[in-house]
Design a protein around this motif. Structure first.
Motif, PDB file in Angstrom:
ATOM      1  N   PRO A  75       0.841  -1.203   0.000  1.00 48.24           N
ATOM      2  CA  PRO A  75       0.000   0.000   0.000  1.00 48.24           C
ATOM      3  C   PRO A  75       0.872   1.248   0.000  1.00 48.24           C
ATOM      4  N   GLY A  76       0.303   2.355  -0.439  1.00 48.80           N
ATOM      5  CA  GLY A  76       1.006   3.626  -0.310  1.00 48.80           C
ATOM      6  C   GLY A  76       1.374   3.883   1.142  1.00 48.80           C
ATOM      7  N   ASP A 127       8.124  10.710  -3.935  1.00 51.04           N
ATOM      8  CA  ASP A 127       9.053   9.858  -4.677  1.00 51.04           C
ATOM      9  C   ASP A 127       9.618   8.741  -3.819  1.00 51.04           C
ATOM     10  N   LYS A 128       9.537   8.889  -2.495  1.00 51.03           N
ATOM     11  CA  LYS A 128       9.999   7.856  -1.572  1.00 51.03           C
ATOM     12  C   LYS A 128       8.847   6.980  -1.075  1.00 51.03           C
ATOM     13  N   GLY A 129       7.709   7.058  -1.760  1.00 54.11           N
ATOM     14  CA  GLY A 129       6.613   6.132  -1.471  1.00 54.11           C
ATOM     15  C   GLY A 129       5.538   6.641  -0.534  1.00 54.11           C
ATOM     16  N   VAL A 130       5.692   7.871  -0.010  1.00 55.43           N
ATOM     17  CA  VAL A 130       4.692   8.414   0.908  1.00 55.43           C
ATOM     18  C   VAL A 130       3.550   9.013   0.087  1.00 55.43           C
ATOM     19  N   THR A 131       2.410   8.369   0.109  1.00 56.24           N
ATOM     20  CA  THR A 131       1.265   8.829  -0.668  1.00 56.24           C
ATOM     21  C   THR A 131       0.283   9.633   0.166  1.00 56.24           C
ATOM     22  N   THR A 132       0.331   9.454   1.482  1.00 52.42           N
ATOM     23  CA  THR A 132      -0.539  10.200   2.401  1.00 52.42           C
ATOM     24  C   THR A 132       0.306  10.696   3.564  1.00 52.42           C
ATOM     25  N   THR A 133       0.124  11.966   3.913  1.00 45.83           N
ATOM     26  CA  THR A 133       0.899  12.515   5.021  1.00 45.83           C
ATOM     27  C   THR A 133      -0.013  13.228   6.007  1.00 45.83           C
ATOM     28  N   HIS A 134       0.230  12.959   7.281  1.00 45.84           N
ATOM     29  CA  HIS A 134      -0.438  13.704   8.361  1.00 45.84           C
ATOM     30  C   HIS A 134       0.531  14.795   8.761  1.00 45.84           C
ATOM     31  N   THR A 135       0.204  16.028   8.413  1.00 47.25           N
ATOM     32  CA  THR A 135       1.161  17.115   8.561  1.00 47.25           C
ATOM     33  C   THR A 135       0.502  18.329   9.198  1.00 47.25           C
ATOM     34  N   GLY A 136       1.330  19.280   9.550  1.00 47.02           N
ATOM     35  CA  GLY A 136       0.776  20.499  10.141  1.00 47.02           C
ATOM     36  C   GLY A 136       1.735  21.149  11.104  1.00 47.02           C
ATOM     37  N   HIS A 137       1.170  21.860  12.055  1.00 49.99           N
ATOM     38  CA  HIS A 137       1.999  22.591  13.013  1.00 49.99           C
ATOM     39  C   HIS A 137       2.806  21.618  13.871  1.00 49.99           C
ATOM     40  N   GLY A 138       4.063  21.934  14.021  1.00 48.07           N
ATOM     41  CA  GLY A 138       4.989  21.005  14.642  1.00 48.07           C
ATOM     42  C   GLY A 138       5.177  21.232  16.122  1.00 48.07           C
ATOM     43  N   VAL A 372       2.643   1.244  -3.970  1.00 51.64           N
ATOM     44  CA  VAL A 372       4.063   1.478  -4.229  1.00 51.64           C
ATOM     45  C   VAL A 372       4.680   0.192  -4.759  1.00 51.64           C
ATOM     46  N   LEU A 373       5.439   0.330  -5.841  1.00 59.09           N
ATOM     47  CA  LEU A 373       6.064  -0.818  -6.492  1.00 59.09           C
ATOM     48  C   LEU A 373       7.568  -0.757  -6.280  1.00 59.09           C
ATOM     49  N   PHE A 374       8.123  -1.860  -5.764  1.00 55.17           N
ATOM     50  CA  PHE A 374       9.551  -1.945  -5.446  1.00 55.17           C
ATOM     51  C   PHE A 374      10.227  -3.005  -6.311  1.00 55.17           C
ATOM     52  N   ASP A 375      11.549  -2.844  -6.504  1.00 53.59           N
ATOM     53  CA  ASP A 375      12.304  -3.867  -7.240  1.00 53.59           C
ATOM     54  C   ASP A 375      12.963  -4.879  -6.308  1.00 53.59           C
ATOM     55  N   GLY A 376      12.626  -4.824  -5.026  1.00 52.75           N
ATOM     56  CA  GLY A 376      13.156  -5.769  -4.045  1.00 52.75           C
ATOM     57  C   GLY A 376      12.468  -5.570  -2.704  1.00 52.75           C
ATOM     58  N   ASP A 377      13.076  -6.082  -1.663  1.00 56.24           N
ATOM     59  CA  ASP A 377      12.535  -5.933  -0.311  1.00 56.24           C
ATOM     60  C   ASP A 377      12.427  -4.448   0.037  1.00 56.24           C
ATOM     61  N   PRO A 378      11.232  -3.949   0.370  1.00 52.11           N
ATOM     62  CA  PRO A 378      11.072  -2.520   0.649  1.00 52.11           C
ATOM     63  C   PRO A 378      11.941  -2.008   1.790  1.00 52.11           C
ATOM     64  N   LEU A 379      12.335  -2.879   2.706  1.00 53.92           N
ATOM     65  CA  LEU A 379      13.077  -2.449   3.884  1.00 53.92           C
ATOM     66  C   LEU A 379      14.586  -2.626   3.741  1.00 53.92           C
ATOM     67  N   GLU A 380      15.043  -2.980   2.552  1.00 51.06           N
ATOM     68  CA  GLU A 380      16.476  -3.053   2.269  1.00 51.06           C
ATOM     69  C   GLU A 380      16.926  -1.756   1.598  1.00 51.06           C
ATOM     70  N   TYR A 381      18.053  -1.217   2.014  1.00 49.00           N
ATOM     71  CA  TYR A 381      18.479   0.084   1.510  1.00 49.00           C
ATOM     72  C   TYR A 381      18.894   0.037   0.047  1.00 49.00           C
ATOM     73  N   ARG A 386      10.097   1.572  -7.986  1.00 51.00           N
ATOM     74  CA  ARG A 386       9.941   1.614  -9.445  1.00 51.00           C
ATOM     75  C   ARG A 386       8.815   2.546  -9.864  1.00 51.00           C
ATOM     76  N   SER A 387       7.704   2.486  -9.141  1.00 55.67           N
ATOM     77  CA  SER A 387       6.556   3.327  -9.483  1.00 55.67           C
ATOM     78  C   SER A 387       5.758   3.635  -8.223  1.00 55.67           C
ATOM     79  N   VAL A 388       5.053   4.757  -8.264  1.00 51.21           N
ATOM     80  CA  VAL A 388       4.103   5.105  -7.214  1.00 51.21           C
ATOM     81  C   VAL A 388       2.769   5.427  -7.888  1.00 51.21           C
ATOM     82  N   ILE A 389       1.725   4.816  -7.383  1.00 52.92           N
ATOM     83  CA  ILE A 389       0.375   5.029  -7.908  1.00 52.92           C
ATOM     84  C   ILE A 389      -0.470   5.644  -6.803  1.00 52.92           C
TER      85      ILE A 389
END
Length: 397
Positions: A75-76, A127-138, A372-381, A386-389
């Motif tokens: 998932p995103g 571009d790093k796979g984050v499709t939804t962000t909870h953001t705002g005042h810090g 999110v589409l990966f060319d390998g294990d998502p948790l390996e650096y 490859r793509s984000v939808i």
């Protein structure tokens, strides 16, 4: 002739929409986050929703579908807490709207009024796979303002918006006294907050009276916290501050998310008993000040204790102003967090904590087609995205 042009325009628009919105994803492994991973699976997307997910031998891909292939599909990613869109990439005054320092208590400030959907940092996390962000005042003020939830590929806040007001961000750390003349100490800060909540309780009562008070945006925001319309997201790192946050919750009975929690491992039983989720500090957070005792193993300990948690990019005071939750989760797996638990804390868990799990967070029929589409294990650096939808549209190739 005019009617023909209109009909042709409608036909072309419909055809373009159909072609653009109907696609298939073929992956060696699909993590739906709704059950066991699917080996050799297919995801069909129709319009902006997921139509079906399952093994390849059970799904036929229609002839007109655009096909994308990957080693792994997830998932995103959902960033549980960020300031992107308010904090900008240049670290200059003109692009730093995440903290207003004119007053230590300003819950009436709204992220939606400052969010810049075109900010480069938003594109960076997409571009790093984050499709939804909870953001705002810090963090940094006793009450810094309201947060929001946005999808990351859009150019205006109206297009991006998932939820306009999600939490009110509170901070119980030593950093507050560095930003404001008051409070000077922890006890003063708590007294100031308690007084404001008491005033909000009185405001609620007076609103129901025959002579209601004039509108007060500060009181309205705190009243929404007290009546459950908004959640209190309280940043606290030291064990003593975590316990103070729990006391505040108990006194006023509001819904709460614990944010940061660098020393959570010292008070796991108390957090679990309070039945609150945690937006855990970035695994690689700089360990100084209130985060001095942060640990690489905190995520694993929260998981083992059965406390719901999610990964966040958090607030960064240095350029480039944001972390990447995928990397933070990857490091946590090296320190005892099971891999699928890490993926869950990047997708389904934050969506559940934020109350948007009917839309995003897992690959399930009827949910938004964020993949999110990966060319390998998502948790390996060494793995690449490859793509984000997002919403059925390919936004990164």
């Amino acid at each position: 002739m005019k009617r023909r042009i209109i009909l042709l325009t409608v036909f072309i628009f419909s055809l373009t929409t159909a072609i653009h919105a109907q696609l298939a994803v073929k992956a060696d492994t699909i993590y739906t986050m709704e059950g066991p991973k699917i080996v050799n699976g297919i995801i069909l997307v129709d319009d902006n929703k997921i139509a079906t997910v399952g093994p390849a031998d059970e799904i036929d891909i229609p002839a007109n579908y655009e096909v994308h292939e990957a080693s792994v599909a997830t998932p995103g990613l959902v960033d549980a807490h960020s300031v992107v869109g308010l904090a900008g990439i240049f670290n200059q005054e003109h692009d730093q709207d995440q903290l207003e320092t004119s007053d230590a208590i300003q819950p009436e400030l709204r992220a939606i009024d400052a969010y810049n959907a075109r900010e480069e940092l938003v594109k960076f996390v997409l571009d790093k796979g984050v499709t939804t962000t909870h953001t705002g005042h810090g963090p940094g003020a006793l009450a810094s303002g309201q947060t929001m939830i946005a999808k990351t590929p859009y150019n205006t806040v109206e297009e991006a918006l998932v939820d306009s007001s999600t939490t009110v961000a509170f901070t119980l750390t030593s950093g507050v006294s560095q930003n404001f003349d008051k409070p000077g100490t922890r006890s003063k800060g708590m007294a100031m907050l308690r007084q404001k909540f008491i005033e909000a309780q009185e405001y609620i009562e007076e609103k129901e009276s025959e002579d209601p008070p004039s509108r007060n945006l500060t009181m309205e925001a705190l009243a929404k916290v007290l009546n459950g319309e908004l959640t209190a997201m309280i940043t606290a790192h030291r064990a003593q501050d975590i316990m103070t946050a729990l006391r505040l919750k108990e006194e006023f009975g509001f819904n709460m998310i614990l944010d940061g929690a660098a020393e959570a491992y010292l008070v796991l039983d108390e957090i679990k008993e309070a039945d609150i989720p945690v937006f855990i500090h970035p695994t690689m957070v700089r360990t100084y000040g209130d985060t001095q005792n942060a640990s690489f193993t905190t995520a694993a300990k929260l998981h083992d204790a059965g406390i719901p948690f999610a990964f966040q990019s958090g607030f960064e005071s240095y350029v480039p102003k944001t972390r990447i939750v995928l990397y933070e989760a990857g490091v946590a797996t090296a320190y005892g967090l099971p891999r699928e638990a890490a993926l869950n804390a990047l997708t389904k868990s934050p969506s559940q904590i934020l109350g948007i799990d009917k839309l995003v967070g897992s690959l399930q029929e009827g949910k938004d087609a964020d993949i999110v589409l990966f060319d390998g294990d998502p948790l390996e650096y060494t793995t690449h995205i490859r793509s984000v939808i997002v919403d059925g549209k390919v936004v990164k190739k």
